[in-house]
Design an enzyme around this catalytic site. Structure first.
Site, mmCIF file in Angstrom:
data_model
loop_
_atom_site.group_PDB
_atom_site.id
_atom_site.type_symbol
_atom_site.label_atom_id
_atom_site.label_comp_id
_atom_site.label_asym_id
_atom_site.label_seq_id
_atom_site.Cartn_x
_atom_site.Cartn_y
_atom_site.Cartn_z
ATOM 1 N N LYS A 1 0.847 -1.206 0.000
ATOM 2 C CA LYS A 1 0.000 0.000 0.000
ATOM 3 C C LYS A 1 0.877 1.248 0.000
ATOM 4 O O LYS A 1 0.608 2.216 -0.719
ATOM 5 C CB LYS A 1 -0.935 -0.018 1.212
ATOM 6 N N GLN B 1 -4.319 -1.962 9.818
ATOM 7 C CA GLN B 1 -4.251 -3.226 9.074
ATOM 8 C C GLN B 1 -4.793 -4.371 9.942
ATOM 9 O O GLN B 1 -4.331 -4.581 11.058
ATOM 10 C CB GLN B 1 -2.795 -3.512 8.654
ATOM 11 N N ASP C 1 -10.707 3.005 5.171
ATOM 12 C CA ASP C 1 -11.165 1.625 4.950
ATOM 13 C C ASP C 1 -12.693 1.554 4.911
ATOM 14 O O ASP C 1 -13.259 0.529 4.556
ATOM 15 C CB ASP C 1 -10.641 0.718 6.076
#
Ligand code: NAD
Length: 297
Positions: free
Chosen positions: A56, A100, A123
């Site tokens: 990412k 994460q 997210d």
């Protein structure tokens, strides 16, 4: 027409659609006075998480975004993780925050997700983001289903008025996928592991989206001829050499029946990271507008 007479399904490859989305993210990032900045929070050394976060950050740099990896040790406490999130929330130079998952077993992800400033929730998993999605208000959308919508738009697959069936009801994919398709005026059905006669449901779909995590769950007899099939699944199947091979939730022979089909790998996968970076730009744009008023593009 028999399956033997049908042309193979049009492959809906992810990389060109992801490149278009990344190009749009780069263009919009450049139009901002401050380069969007993504904070990537990782706890522990789970190899998959280390590799995802690295990927990412690399992609962010390619698009011209800033990012920082906050790598916390395995034994981090819930309080320490929350302290970092609060610090990042309060930092006006951080526009997006990604925690994460999965976290190490001793850390409950819910308090961490709830602690995020929803304006920085790239997210799209904070309940505020979920509420905005289900009430069709602008907001940050979960990356994989939003990436599927971008893929459909890229290949000009009609959504409004179509019969869409989603296999899978997870918080990460199935549920937000249903809301996005509903907002795009599809008639939506969500099937799951307790759905009897799954094939009877999936055969009704003009647009079939499969996110079940079951290799080759969807076979040709379960697909309406000509349907568009989006395979979100990523499964590692044994190959005998111990390395395994990635395959989707859709049997390859579905390509003989469907009108269009995403490959695995190289279908939905690249869209997820591209959408994360697009979300970072969207978050930065909204934060800019809150402080300075309208953007001039
Ligand atoms: P999950 O395990 O949280 O949810 C799976 C869902 O599928 C559940 O709702 C379950 O009811 C349903 N299901 C399972 N078996 C079924 C069956 N036999 N019949 C009907 N429904 C069934 O998984 P998830 O997080 O939603 O992920 C689904 C798949 O998508 C996984 O393979 C995952 O690796 C993949 N995935 C890919 C990406 C990407 O970027 N391409 C992103 C997220 C997830």
């Amino acid at each position: 027409m028999t399956t033997a007479e049908r042309a193979p399904a049009r492959p809906l490859a992810g990389p060109p659609a992801a490149a278009a989305l990344l190009g749009e993210a780069a263009r919009r990032a450049q139009a901002l006075p401050t380069t969007p900045n993504l904070a990537l929070v990782r706890v522990g050394e789970d190899p998959a998480s280390v590799s995802y976060v690295k990927g990412k950050a690399k992609k962010a740099a390619e698009v011209g975004l800033r990012s920082q990896v906050h790598a916390l040790p395995e034994h981090t406490t819930a309080a320490e993780l929350l302290t970092l999130i609060h610090t990042l929330n309060a930092n006006d130079d951080v526009h997006g925050i990604l925690v994460q998952l999965p976290l190490p077993a001793h850390l409950d992800p819910q308090p961490a997700l709830l602690a995020l400033d929803p304006r920085k929730d790239v997210d799209g998993l904070h309940p505020v983001s979920t509420g905005l999605l289900w009430s069709a208000q602008p907001g940050l959308r979960p990356c994989t289903p939003a990436g599927v919508m971008a893929l459909l738009a890229h290949y000009e697959v009609p959504v409004a008025g179509s019969r869409a069936v989603i296999v899978g009801r997870s918080v990460l994919v199935g549920r937000p996928m249903a809301a996005l398709l509903l907002n795009a005026s599809a008639t939506v059905t969500v099937a799951h592991s307790r759905t009897p006669d799954l094939g009877a449901v999936t055969r009704d779909a003009d647009l079939l989206i499969v996110a079940a995590g079951q290799a080759h769950l969807i076979t040709p007899d379960m697909v309406k001829p000509g349907a568009t099939v989006i395979d979100v699944g990523i499964n590692r199947v044994p190959t005998g050499d111990g390395r395994g091979r990635l395959t989707g939730d859709v049997h390859p022979d579905v390509g003989l029946v469907a009108g269009a089909l995403t490959p695995v790998p190289g279908g939905v996968g690249p869209m997820t990271v591209a959408q994360l970076l697009m979300n970072t730009v969207l978050a930065a744009e909204r934060q800019h507008v809150e402080v300075h008023g309208e953007l001039v593009r």
